[in-house]
Design a protein around this motif. Structure first.
Motif, PDB file in Angstrom:
ATOM      1  N   ILE A 180       0.831  -1.210   0.000  1.00 30.54           N
ATOM      2  CA  ILE A 180       0.000   0.000   0.000  1.00 30.54           C
ATOM      3  C   ILE A 180       0.863   1.257   0.000  1.00 30.54           C
ATOM      4  CG2 ILE A 180      -1.683   1.332   1.336  1.00 30.54           C
ATOM      5  CD1 ILE A 180      -2.840  -1.327   2.309  1.00 30.54           C
ATOM      6  N   VAL A 181       1.920   1.253   0.808  1.00 28.85           N
ATOM      7  CA  VAL A 181       2.803   2.420   0.892  1.00 28.85           C
ATOM      8  C   VAL A 181       3.484   2.683  -0.448  1.00 28.85           C
ATOM      9  CG1 VAL A 181       4.936   3.279   1.910  1.00 28.85           C
ATOM     10  CG2 VAL A 181       3.183   2.287   3.371  1.00 28.85           C
ATOM     11  N   ASN A 182       3.930   1.629  -1.126  1.00 32.28           N
ATOM     12  CA  ASN A 182       4.558   1.802  -2.437  1.00 32.28           C
ATOM     13  C   ASN A 182       3.592   2.398  -3.450  1.00 32.28           C
ATOM     14  OD1 ASN A 182       7.450   0.661  -2.769  1.00 32.28           O
ATOM     15  ND2 ASN A 182       6.458  -0.829  -1.442  1.00 32.28           N
ATOM     16  N   GLN A 232       1.038   4.316  -2.691  1.00 31.24           N
ATOM     17  CA  GLN A 232       0.843   5.706  -2.279  1.00 31.24           C
ATOM     18  C   GLN A 232       1.973   6.601  -2.764  1.00 31.24           C
ATOM     19  OE1 GLN A 232       0.396   5.281   1.992  1.00 31.24           O
ATOM     20  NE2 GLN A 232      -1.821   5.487   1.860  1.00 31.24           N
ATOM     21  N   LEU A 269       1.490   7.239  -6.490  1.00 31.32           N
ATOM     22  CA  LEU A 269       0.381   8.166  -6.694  1.00 31.32           C
ATOM     23  C   LEU A 269       0.762   9.585  -6.291  1.00 31.32           C
ATOM     24  CD1 LEU A 269      -2.679   6.038  -5.462  1.00 31.32           C
ATOM     25  CD2 LEU A 269      -2.094   6.660  -7.818  1.00 31.32           C
ATOM     26  N   PHE A 270       1.509   9.709  -5.198  1.00 30.03           N
ATOM     27  CA  PHE A 270       1.935  11.035  -4.745  1.00 30.03           C
ATOM     28  C   PHE A 270       2.792  11.729  -5.797  1.00 30.03           C
ATOM     29  CE2 PHE A 270       5.266  13.656  -2.831  1.00 30.03           C
ATOM     30  CZ  PHE A 270       4.494  14.620  -2.199  1.00 30.03           C
ATOM     31  N   ASP A 293      10.977  10.172  -0.953  1.00 30.64           N
ATOM     32  CA  ASP A 293      10.066   9.053  -1.188  1.00 30.64           C
ATOM     33  C   ASP A 293      10.593   8.101  -2.249  1.00 30.64           C
ATOM     34  OD1 ASP A 293       8.304   9.866   0.696  1.00 30.64           O
ATOM     35  OD2 ASP A 293       6.899  10.851  -0.675  1.00 30.64           O
TER      36      ASP A 293
END
Length: 224
Positions: free
Chosen positions: A123-125, A127, A130-131, A223
């Motif tokens: 999920i973090v990857n 995100q 997408l960011f 990130d």
């Protein structure tokens, strides 16, 4: 870190608003991104969470003071940006709640926590991807500011990682802990900086958009 940000802004002769944005991200405390990077790199999670918590608590007083100290190089004292203490306190609460829940799950249900960590990593990857995409679409001006802001935005965290790691090793920390300190030193809470700038824009300070440049570049760089 504020001193490093200030030095880079002066050396590269950044415009006033871009330079103030550099000081703003440099004075921000650590965020959850440093905890995530520490987890991925198998660093010291307990040390990472403790450092993030302490930096957020101290930021309630230190962040306004550092902004007052360094921003005067570019703007009058009466115009220095002073983030409200409640804004920083909210950021602390937002970080502590999920961290506390994660520690509870890890303590009570260790096997389940390993499966949950795998899912959350995915999920973090997503995100992060997408960011970056949304950043390009919503803030195109950030990517057309010339080479100077890009140099500062990338050199700043790199310098922080280097200083954090080698100073930790100099004072006798093991590589695992030194790596953690490097992440905590170099990855500031970009979301806090951007939210403060957005708040100023909503209050009618339309000329503050340039301040997003360095916080945005810093966040994307960290990130990635």
């Amino acid at each position: 870190m504020p001193l490093i940000g200030f030095t880079l802004a002066v050396v590269f002769q950044l415009p006033a608003n871009v330079a103030i944005g550099t000081i703003l991200i440099a004075t921000c405390p650590g965020g959850t991104a440093s905890n995530i990077m520490t987890y991925w790199s198998e660093g010291d999670i307990a040390l990472s969470v403790c450092m993030t918590t302490v930096s957020n608590v101290l930021a309630i007083g230190m962040m306004p003071w550092c902004l007052f100290l360094y921003s005067r190089y570019w703007i009058a004292i009466s115009n220095v940006i002073m983030p409200a203490p409640e804004e920083i306190a909210i950021a602390l609460v937002i970080m502590l709640i999920p961290t506390s829940v994660g520690m509870l799950i890890r303590w009570k249900w260790p096997r389940f926590s390993e499966k949950l960590a795998f899912v959350l990593n995915i999920i973090v990857n997503i995100q992060i991807v997408l960011f970056i995409i949304l950043s390009v679409v919503v803030f195109p001006h950030v990517f057309a500011t010339g080479w100077r802001p890009w140099c500062v935005g990338t050199l700043y965290p790199f310098t922080a990682f280097t200083v954090g790691y080698f100073l930790s090793r100099l004072f006798g920390l093991m590589p695992k802990q030194a790596k953690t300190v490097a992440f905590e030193t170099g990855i500031q809470n970009g979301a806090l900086a951007l939210s403060l700038i957005n708040y100023l824009i909503l209050q009618g300070y339309t000329n503050m958009a340039e301040m997003m440049t360095i916080p945005m570049i810093h966040t994307i760089f960290c990130d990635c």
